[in-house]
Design a protein around this motif. Structure first.
Motif, PDB file in Angstrom:
ATOM      1  N   ASP A 171       0.842  -1.199   0.000  1.00 14.05           N
ATOM      2  CA  ASP A 171       0.000   0.000   0.000  1.00 14.05           C
ATOM      3  C   ASP A 171       0.879   1.251   0.000  1.00 14.05           C
ATOM      4  N   GLY A 172       1.942   1.217   0.794  1.00 20.13           N
ATOM      5  CA  GLY A 172       2.818   2.375   0.923  1.00 20.13           C
ATOM      6  C   GLY A 172       3.545   2.736  -0.356  1.00 20.13           C
ATOM      7  N   LEU A 173       3.921   1.744  -1.156  1.00 26.66           N
ATOM      8  CA  LEU A 173       4.621   2.042  -2.411  1.00 26.66           C
ATOM      9  C   LEU A 173       3.775   2.893  -3.346  1.00 26.66           C
ATOM     10  N   ASP A 174       2.470   2.803  -3.222  1.00 23.54           N
ATOM     11  CA  ASP A 174       1.609   3.616  -4.088  1.00 23.54           C
ATOM     12  C   ASP A 174       1.367   5.010  -3.513  1.00 23.54           C
ATOM     13  N   ARG A 175       2.060   5.353  -2.447  1.00 26.20           N
ATOM     14  CA  ARG A 175       1.963   6.729  -1.933  1.00 26.20           C
ATOM     15  C   ARG A 175       2.615   7.719  -2.883  1.00 26.20           C
ATOM     16  N   VAL A 176       3.290   7.215  -3.914  1.00 26.11           N
ATOM     17  CA  VAL A 176       3.828   8.120  -4.936  1.00 26.11           C
ATOM     18  C   VAL A 176       2.707   8.945  -5.568  1.00 26.11           C
ATOM     19  N   ARG A 177       1.490   8.405  -5.566  1.00 26.10           N
ATOM     20  CA  ARG A 177       0.371   9.100  -6.217  1.00 26.10           C
ATOM     21  C   ARG A 177       0.013  10.394  -5.497  1.00 26.10           C
ATOM     22  N   ILE A 178       0.371  10.503  -4.223  1.00 25.39           N
ATOM     23  CA  ILE A 178       0.121  11.734  -3.472  1.00 25.39           C
ATOM     24  C   ILE A 178       1.446  12.389  -3.063  1.00 25.39           C
ATOM     25  N   ASN A 179       2.522  11.947  -3.721  1.00 24.59           N
ATOM     26  CA  ASN A 179       3.855  12.482  -3.481  1.00 24.59           C
ATOM     27  C   ASN A 179       4.271  12.377  -2.012  1.00 24.59           C
ATOM     28  N   ARG A 180       3.912  11.242  -1.393  1.00 27.27           N
ATOM     29  CA  ARG A 180       4.223  11.061   0.028  1.00 27.27           C
ATOM     30  C   ARG A 180       4.803   9.668   0.310  1.00 27.27           C
ATOM     31  N   LEU A 181       5.645   9.193  -0.584  1.00 26.12           N
ATOM     32  CA  LEU A 181       6.341   7.933  -0.332  1.00 26.12           C
ATOM     33  C   LEU A 181       7.655   8.238   0.370  1.00 26.12           C
ATOM     34  N   ASP A 182       7.749   7.847   1.623  1.00 22.98           N
ATOM     35  CA  ASP A 182       8.973   8.014   2.401  1.00 22.98           C
ATOM     36  C   ASP A 182       9.584   6.637   2.604  1.00 22.98           C
ATOM     37  N   PRO A 183      10.710   6.349   1.940  1.00 23.53           N
ATOM     38  CA  PRO A 183      11.318   5.016   2.055  1.00 23.53           C
ATOM     39  C   PRO A 183      11.635   4.609   3.489  1.00 23.53           C
ATOM     40  N   ALA A 184      11.798   5.579   4.372  1.00 27.23           N
ATOM     41  CA  ALA A 184      12.110   5.266   5.777  1.00 27.23           C
ATOM     42  C   ALA A 184      10.994   4.481   6.443  1.00 27.23           C
ATOM     43  N   TYR A 185       9.775   4.553   5.880  1.00 25.41           N
ATOM     44  CA  TYR A 185       8.640   3.855   6.474  1.00 25.41           C
ATOM     45  C   TYR A 185       8.409   2.469   5.868  1.00 25.41           C
ATOM     46  N   LEU A 186       9.178   2.104   4.857  1.00 28.67           N
ATOM     47  CA  LEU A 186       9.048   0.771   4.281  1.00 28.67           C
ATOM     48  C   LEU A 186       9.723  -0.240   5.198  1.00 28.67           C
ATOM     49  N   ARG A 187       9.164  -1.430   5.284  1.00 30.86           N
ATOM     50  CA  ARG A 187       9.543  -2.380   6.316  1.00 30.86           C
ATOM     51  C   ARG A 187      10.364  -3.565   5.809  1.00 30.86           C
ATOM     52  N   ASN A 188      10.435  -3.737   4.504  1.00 37.44           N
ATOM     53  CA  ASN A 188      11.097  -4.911   3.933  1.00 37.44           C
ATOM     54  C   ASN A 188      12.144  -4.472   2.912  1.00 37.44           C
ATOM     55  N   ASP A 189      13.251  -5.195   2.881  1.00 38.26           N
ATOM     56  CA  ASP A 189      14.356  -4.815   1.994  1.00 38.26           C
ATOM     57  C   ASP A 189      13.939  -4.756   0.532  1.00 38.26           C
ATOM     58  N   TYR A 190      13.152  -5.730   0.098  1.00 38.72           N
ATOM     59  CA  TYR A 190      12.767  -5.744  -1.318  1.00 38.72           C
ATOM     60  C   TYR A 190      11.885  -4.542  -1.657  1.00 38.72           C
ATOM     61  N   SER A 191      11.078  -4.123  -0.710  1.00 38.20           N
ATOM     62  CA  SER A 191      10.236  -2.938  -0.923  1.00 38.20           C
ATOM     63  C   SER A 191      11.099  -1.711  -1.167  1.00 38.20           C
ATOM     64  N   LEU A 192      12.173  -1.580  -0.404  1.00 33.68           N
ATOM     65  CA  LEU A 192      13.083  -0.447  -0.580  1.00 33.68           C
ATOM     66  C   LEU A 192      13.670  -0.435  -1.986  1.00 33.68           C
ATOM     67  N   GLY A 193      13.912  -1.611  -2.529  1.00 35.09           N
ATOM     68  CA  GLY A 193      14.441  -1.710  -3.877  1.00 35.09           C
ATOM     69  C   GLY A 193      13.435  -1.381  -4.965  1.00 35.09           C
ATOM     70  N   LEU A 194      12.169  -1.208  -4.579  1.00 33.49           N
ATOM     71  CA  LEU A 194      11.119  -0.890  -5.555  1.00 33.49           C
ATOM     72  C   LEU A 194      10.750   0.596  -5.588  1.00 33.49           C
ATOM     73  N   VAL A 195      11.440   1.410  -4.813  1.00 35.66           N
ATOM     74  CA  VAL A 195      11.062   2.834  -4.733  1.00 35.66           C
ATOM     75  C   VAL A 195      11.191   3.523  -6.088  1.00 35.66           C
ATOM     76  N   ASP A 196      12.318   3.372  -6.753  1.00 33.76           N
ATOM     77  CA  ASP A 196      12.475   3.998  -8.069  1.00 33.76           C
ATOM     78  C   ASP A 196      11.446   3.458  -9.050  1.00 33.76           C
ATOM     79  N   PHE A 197      11.228   2.157  -8.989  1.00 34.86           N
ATOM     80  CA  PHE A 197      10.213   1.554  -9.849  1.00 34.86           C
ATOM     81  C   PHE A 197       8.849   2.182  -9.591  1.00 34.86           C
TER      82      PHE A 197
END
Length: 198
Positions: free
Chosen positions: A162-188
């Motif tokens: 759910d958090g990865l789609d916070r890009v739609r409101i320009n509020r994706l903060d990688p510091a709040y992601l909980r899993n390593d693979y999720s962090l690797g998907l931020v640019d994506f």
């Protein structure tokens, strides 16, 4: 289905490591199945939390399921959570109880097997609350203590989906992601959202 069109037809997505193996996997087939069986009638009608958001979150749950090699039952919990998590929103603003309402009122639409529905309810409820409440929510719903670590893992994966789609409101903060693979998907996530509207 915009996501499937992007995955099958856009060249930009092919540079990401997960792409070739994901499209050849059973998780991709489950992605298609989830879209084909999505109950659009119960989705919240909104440009922020509506169908497009749900489609993208479903995608992230399947990619994370693929990355962490989740079994069929755990993958089902995540894709049901994605399909149902915002169904009981009353607005696009601050509404920490919408997850609990969806867990209680929309569970009847879940495809998750009966014995896993308490975990699904915990995952859906936890998604709209602060992480500090996650373990208490899991204890509330999941009475079998042996299943609580599983529920916690799935709740964290879903919050990232759910958090990865916070890009739609320009509020994706990688510091709040909980899993390593999720962090690797931020640019994506940023590129995916941008290309979703082309």
């Amino acid at each position: 289905m915009k996501v499937i069109d992007i995955l099958k037809n856009d060249s930009w997505v092919r540079k990401y490591d997960f792409y070739p193996d994901f499209l050849e996997s059973d998780y991709f087939n489950l992605l298609i199945d989830t879209y084909e069986t999505l109950n659009e009638d119960i989705l919240f009608k909104s440009k922020v939390h509506g169908k497009d958001h749900i489609e993208r979150v479903i995608f992230y749950t399947l990619v994370l399921s693929f990355a962490y090699k989740l079994d069929y039952d755990d993958t089902n919990i995540l894709r049901d959570a994605a399909s149902l998590h915002d169904t009981r929103r009353v607005n696009d603003g601050w509404d920490i109880d919408h997850g609990r309402r969806a867990a209680e009122e929309s569970i009847k639409y879940a495809k998750t097997k009966k014995e896993d529905q308490d975990i699904l309810k915990a995952v859906i409820t936890a998604h709209s609350t602060n992480d500090k409440h996650m373990e208490d929510i899991i204890k509330e719903f999941v009475k079998d203590q042996s299943q609580r670590p599983r529920a916690l893992k799935l709740a964290k994966l879903f919050k990232d989906s759910d958090g990865l789609d916070r890009v739609r409101i320009n509020r994706l903060d990688p510091a709040y992601l909980r899993n390593d693979y999720s962090l690797g998907l931020v640019d994506f996530a940023y590129e995916f959202y941008e290309n979703f509207w082309k």
